[in-house]
Write an enzyme that holds these catalytic residues in place. Structure first.
Site, short mmCIF file in Angstrom:
data_model
loop_
_atom_site.label_atom_id
_atom_site.label_comp_id
_atom_site.label_asym_id
_atom_site.label_seq_id
_atom_site.Cartn_x
_atom_site.Cartn_y
_atom_site.Cartn_z
N CYS A 1 0.83 -1.19 0.00
CA CYS A 1 0.00 0.00 0.00
C CYS A 1 0.88 1.25 0.00
O CYS A 1 1.86 1.34 0.73
CB CYS A 1 -0.96 0.09 1.19
SG CYS A 1 -2.12 -1.25 1.25
N ARG B 1 4.19 -0.61 -4.56
CA ARG B 1 3.80 -1.05 -3.22
C ARG B 1 2.48 -1.81 -3.21
O ARG B 1 2.04 -2.28 -2.16
CB ARG B 1 3.68 0.16 -2.28
CG ARG B 1 4.94 0.98 -2.19
CD ARG B 1 4.73 2.18 -1.30
NE ARG B 1 4.54 1.76 0.08
CZ ARG B 1 5.51 1.54 0.94
NH1 ARG B 1 6.75 1.71 0.58
NH2 ARG B 1 5.24 1.15 2.16
N TRP C 1 -2.49 -2.88 -1.71
CA TRP C 1 -2.16 -4.30 -1.75
C TRP C 1 -3.09 -4.93 -0.72
O TRP C 1 -2.96 -4.69 0.47
CB TRP C 1 -0.69 -4.52 -1.38
CG TRP C 1 -0.25 -5.93 -1.55
CD1 TRP C 1 0.21 -6.51 -2.69
CD2 TRP C 1 -0.21 -6.95 -0.54
NE1 TRP C 1 0.53 -7.83 -2.46
CE2 TRP C 1 0.28 -8.12 -1.16
CE3 TRP C 1 -0.54 -7.00 0.82
CZ2 TRP C 1 0.44 -9.32 -0.46
CZ3 TRP C 1 -0.38 -8.18 1.51
CH2 TRP C 1 0.11 -9.33 0.86
N ASN D 1 -2.06 2.34 5.44
CA ASN D 1 -1.15 1.25 5.08
C ASN D 1 -0.83 0.50 6.37
O ASN D 1 -0.35 1.09 7.32
CB ASN D 1 0.12 1.86 4.46
CG ASN D 1 1.28 0.88 4.34
OD1 ASN D 1 2.43 1.29 4.32
ND2 ASN D 1 1.02 -0.39 4.26
N GLY D 2 -1.14 -0.82 6.39
CA GLY D 2 -0.89 -1.61 7.59
C GLY D 2 -2.09 -2.47 7.90
O GLY D 2 -2.92 -2.75 7.02
N GLU E 1 18.15 -17.74 -6.01
CA GLU E 1 17.73 -16.42 -6.49
C GLU E 1 17.22 -16.50 -7.94
O GLU E 1 16.22 -15.87 -8.29
CB GLU E 1 18.90 -15.44 -6.35
CG GLU E 1 18.70 -14.06 -6.92
CD GLU E 1 17.57 -13.26 -6.27
OE1 GLU E 1 16.98 -13.70 -5.27
OE2 GLU E 1 17.26 -12.18 -6.81
N LYS F 1 13.44 -15.41 -9.08
CA LYS F 1 13.14 -14.43 -10.13
C LYS F 1 12.11 -15.00 -11.12
O LYS F 1 11.16 -14.34 -11.49
CB LYS F 1 14.40 -14.03 -10.91
CG LYS F 1 15.41 -13.21 -10.19
CD LYS F 1 15.03 -11.76 -9.96
CE LYS F 1 14.32 -11.57 -8.65
NZ LYS F 1 15.03 -11.21 -7.50
N GLU G 1 8.56 -15.38 -9.52
CA GLU G 1 7.79 -14.17 -9.18
C GLU G 1 7.34 -13.37 -10.39
O GLU G 1 6.28 -12.77 -10.35
CB GLU G 1 8.54 -13.30 -8.16
CG GLU G 1 9.78 -12.66 -8.68
CD GLU G 1 10.48 -11.83 -7.61
OE1 GLU G 1 9.81 -11.25 -6.77
OE2 GLU G 1 11.73 -11.77 -7.66
N HIS H 1 19.54 -36.44 -3.13
CA HIS H 1 18.80 -36.81 -1.91
C HIS H 1 17.30 -36.60 -2.09
O HIS H 1 16.56 -36.53 -1.11
CB HIS H 1 19.31 -35.98 -0.72
CG HIS H 1 20.72 -36.29 -0.39
ND1 HIS H 1 21.12 -37.47 0.19
CD2 HIS H 1 21.85 -35.57 -0.60
CE1 HIS H 1 22.44 -37.46 0.35
NE2 HIS H 1 22.90 -36.33 -0.13
N LYS I 1 6.39 -4.53 -3.58
CA LYS I 1 7.83 -4.48 -3.39
C LYS I 1 8.23 -4.35 -1.93
O LYS I 1 9.18 -4.95 -1.48
CB LYS I 1 8.43 -3.33 -4.19
CG LYS I 1 9.94 -3.38 -4.19
CD LYS I 1 10.53 -2.68 -5.35
CE LYS I 1 12.04 -2.84 -5.36
NZ LYS I 1 12.44 -4.21 -5.67
C1 F6R Z 1 12.31 -10.56 -4.82
C2 F6R Z 1 12.08 -9.47 -3.89
C3 F6R Z 1 11.70 -9.80 -2.50
C4 F6R Z 1 12.50 -8.92 -1.52
C5 F6R Z 1 12.02 -9.17 -0.08
C6 F6R Z 1 12.84 -8.37 0.91
O1 F6R Z 1 12.69 -10.09 -6.08
O2 F6R Z 1 12.20 -8.33 -4.24
O3 F6R Z 1 11.89 -11.15 -2.23
O4 F6R Z 1 13.84 -9.23 -1.65
O5 F6R Z 1 10.69 -8.79 0.03
O6 F6R Z 1 12.79 -7.02 0.64
P1 F6R Z 1 13.83 -6.01 1.25
O7 F6R Z 1 15.18 -6.33 0.68
O8 F6R Z 1 13.34 -4.67 0.83
O9 F6R Z 1 13.81 -6.20 2.73
#
Ligand code: F6R
Length: 612
Positions: free
Chosen positions: A2, A27, A74, A100-101, A485, A489, A492, A508, A607
């Site tokens: 949000c 957000r 969100w 937001n929250g 990672e 990617k 997501e 395993h 994000k």
């Molecule tokens: C993946 C991604 C998320 C963030 C996670 C932590 O591409 O962006 O997995 O890495 O939400 O976010 P930060 O680094 O902002 O604490």
């Protein structure tokens, strides 16, 4: 999660709120809405889906004014519908609230308010707030919102950043902050409230980041700030230093692609700033003295998602270069597992946004145990930066694409630098050794560029596999986190199932998955575990699995076995995760495009994860 914006000034409210919301869209993008005082009346416009839908609505149903609030959502409580979109209002549409929250005790509050005759229109937790304010104002007509906020703070439980606009007070926007981020920003003629400073630059020149339980109101020229006990606070206003260039997409179709391509230049900047003369590493903003750093006997890293993957590489760096026992924990687990963190334990929090709720909770938990907390953050105005004993600036510039790319590689290089810094304090590496390491580190930007030049080839591979439903990623040692990672990617942004494994773990269990339909992406640059990765590749091949390999330039062994391969420049194994992730970032990006997914705004994600 949000995004909130508020504005008072002379400009027309529409464009200011919409531009701000577009900048905050990372957000959350389930719905968006605004409330504006238009010729004395409180007008609300809201729409389901992305900001674009709200923009279209405003074309058909415009509002005018110089004061307003806006929200991009969100969804937590209630589906992403128009009714559940913010702002939410009281019974008579005199008070509008964006939030937001999460208001954790909203069910009880709502029941009480319904019994008192209040009319609720949404399924959200937020809607209790305008009704609670309305209820209190009804008790005494001489009161204004400032009189009821201290009581409101006592009543609502949970995390929140709240902005309030009232038809009765058309020259003020009220705010309350506890847990979720909220900032005040201004120039000589305008006042803003925002979840993130990126929403208000380049117009705003200065900011103040509110602390928990701070509340007050802004007028066009002033901020009136109070603490929980209603005592006045004099805010320490700081200059905004973010370069607006980072907020534009430039010639790129998506922020994610732009941010992937920014990596070489970001590294040039980082190396210029961090690498000093004669093997010296410069971490000037890091205020922990050598007397404390020299005593550290254990390190606990806490972070989430991509930053957690960076933490796993960080553990390898810290143990390899500084010889300090290091544990890495998901911040959502760390906070609840009663961690043994005491005495000479250093807690490291890694967070691009500096606002991740779980990571912030870990920081606060560590502080209650009297541990020193050092955070690695990309946003210096963030709560995690402020709550930590000290921070290291990741220097990646604002990251807008929801999938983290440039922040990840910036996290890796800074974890490496901090490890080398500690190793210097502990006399494990001397200046001469570090100079040798530096000469290779200096080549990274050019090496990154060489990988980016292969983007067409990577796009072709993504096209070939555009119908594939599952992928396996394998890597070992410094590239085990790369496998995790790379898989994250792809999941997501392309909505493809992908799992990352340590190569040695493969036999395993996960190897049972292999058949001709599940390709394996093997991260196998030249390293001390190269032969082991080669064995993994042979094992997949023997089971008719397709192989896409990330290999060192000129590697004839794997290039002959793999179905597809992408070469990266030859580099020391400890630097290899910084390079080997780049083709996987591009692979995920092009896979998303091939599958008609929107890489900058993947479904269900936001994000900055500011709720638990
Ligand atoms: C993946 C991604 C998320 C963030 C996670 C932590 O591409 O962006 O997995 O890495 O939400 O976010 P930060 O680094 O902002 O604490």
């Amino acid at each position: 999660m949000c995004g909130i914006i508020g504005y008072i000034g002379n400009k027309s409210i529409n464009s200011i709120l919409i531009v701000g919301l577009i900048r905050l869209e990372y957000r959350g993008y389930d719905s968006a809405g605004i409330a504006v005082i238009d010729q004395g009346d409180l007008e609300i416009r809201k729409e389901k889906g992305k900001i674009k839908n709200l923009e279209d609505l405003l074309k058909n149903s415009p509002v005018e004014g110089n004061i307003g609030i806006g929200h991009t959502r969100w969804a937590t409580h209630g589906e992403p519908t128009k009714l559940n979109a913010h702002p939410h209002i009281d019974c008579f549409q005199k008070i509008a609230v964006c939030h937001n929250g999460i208001i954790e005790n909203h069910i009880n509050l709502k029941n009480e308010l319904i019994q008192k005759g209040h009319l609720f229109r949404s399924e959200t937790d937020t809607e209790v707030i305008p009704h609670l304010i309305e209820e209190e104002l009804l008790k005494d007509p001489n009161q204004t919102i400032k009189d009821v906020i201290p009581g409101l703070i006592q009543k609502i439980e949970g995390k929140y950043a709240i902005v309030i606009l009232s038809e009765q007070e058309p020259d003020k926007i009220y705010f309350i902050k506890n847990g979720s981020p909220l900032l005040y920003a201004r120039n000589n003629e305008e006042g803003y409230l925002t979840s993130d400073i990126v929403a208000v630059i380049p117009q705003a020149k200065e900011y103040y980041a509110f602390r928990d339980y701070e509340w007050g109101w802004i007028t066009q020229y002033e901020l009136h700030l109070f603490n929980k006990d209603a005592q006045k606070i004099i805010p320490e206003i700081k200059e905004i230093k973010i370069d607006p260039i980072h907020l534009e997409k430039g010639n790129y179709e998506h922020y994610m692609l732009k941010e992937i391509y920014e990596q070489p230049d970001i590294f040039r900047k980082i190396l210029n700033n961090r690498l000093g003369e004669k093997g010296k590493i410069k971490l000037n903003e890091m205020k922990l003295p050598n007397t404390i750093l020299g005593r550290i006997s254990r390190i606990l890293i806490t972070s989430a998602g991509t930053s957690w993957h960076a933490g796993i590489v960080g553990k390898l760096y810290l143990e390899h270069f500084a010889r300090i026992v290091t544990e890495v924990d998901l911040s959502s687990e760390f906070r609840y597992r009663n961690p043994i963190a005491e005495g000479d334990t250093l807690v490291i929090a890694i967070s691009q946004s500096g606002e991740t709720a779980d990571t912030l909770a870990g920081v606060l938990e560590a502080k209650t145990r009297f541990c020193k907390v050092l955070s690695f953050v990309n946003r210096l105005e963030s709560t995690i930066a402020r709550e930590s004993d000290s921070y290291i600036d990741l220097m990646a510039g604002p990251e807008i694409g929801v999938a983290s790319t440039k922040a990840y590689t910036s996290e890796l290089i800074h974890l490496l630098f901090f490890s080398l810094y500690l190793s210097g304090i502990k006399w494990i590496t001397n200046k001469e050794d570090r100079e040798v390491l530096f000469s290779e580190i200096r080549k990274l930007p050019t090496m990154m560029e060489a990988i980016l030049e292969k983007s067409k080839q990577i796009q072709e591979i993504a096209k070939i596999f555009k119908k594939t439903k599952d992928f396996i990623f394998l890597g070992r040692y410094f590239n085990h986190p790369t496998a995790l990672e790379g898989a994250l990617k792809l999941k997501e942004i392309a909505y493809v199932h992908a799992s990352g494994y340590a190569g040695g773990e493969f036999k395993h269990g996960p190897i049972a998955l292999i058949d001709e339909n599940i390709p394996t992406i093997c991260i196998a640059p030249k390293s001390s575990v190269y032969d082991k990765m080669l064995s993994n590749i042979q094992e997949v091949k023997a089971r008719k699995g397709k192989i896409i390999a990330i290999i060192t330039e000129g590697d004839k062994n794997i290039s002959q076995i793999a179905d597809y391969f992408i070469e990266i420049p030859e580099v020391s194994e400890y630097l290899s995760p910084i390079l080997s992730i780049i083709p996987l970032q591009l692979f995920a990006y092009y896979s998303a495009l091939e599958r008609n997914c929107e890489p900058d705004k993947p479904r269900n994600l936001a994000k900055s994860v500011t709720v638990e």
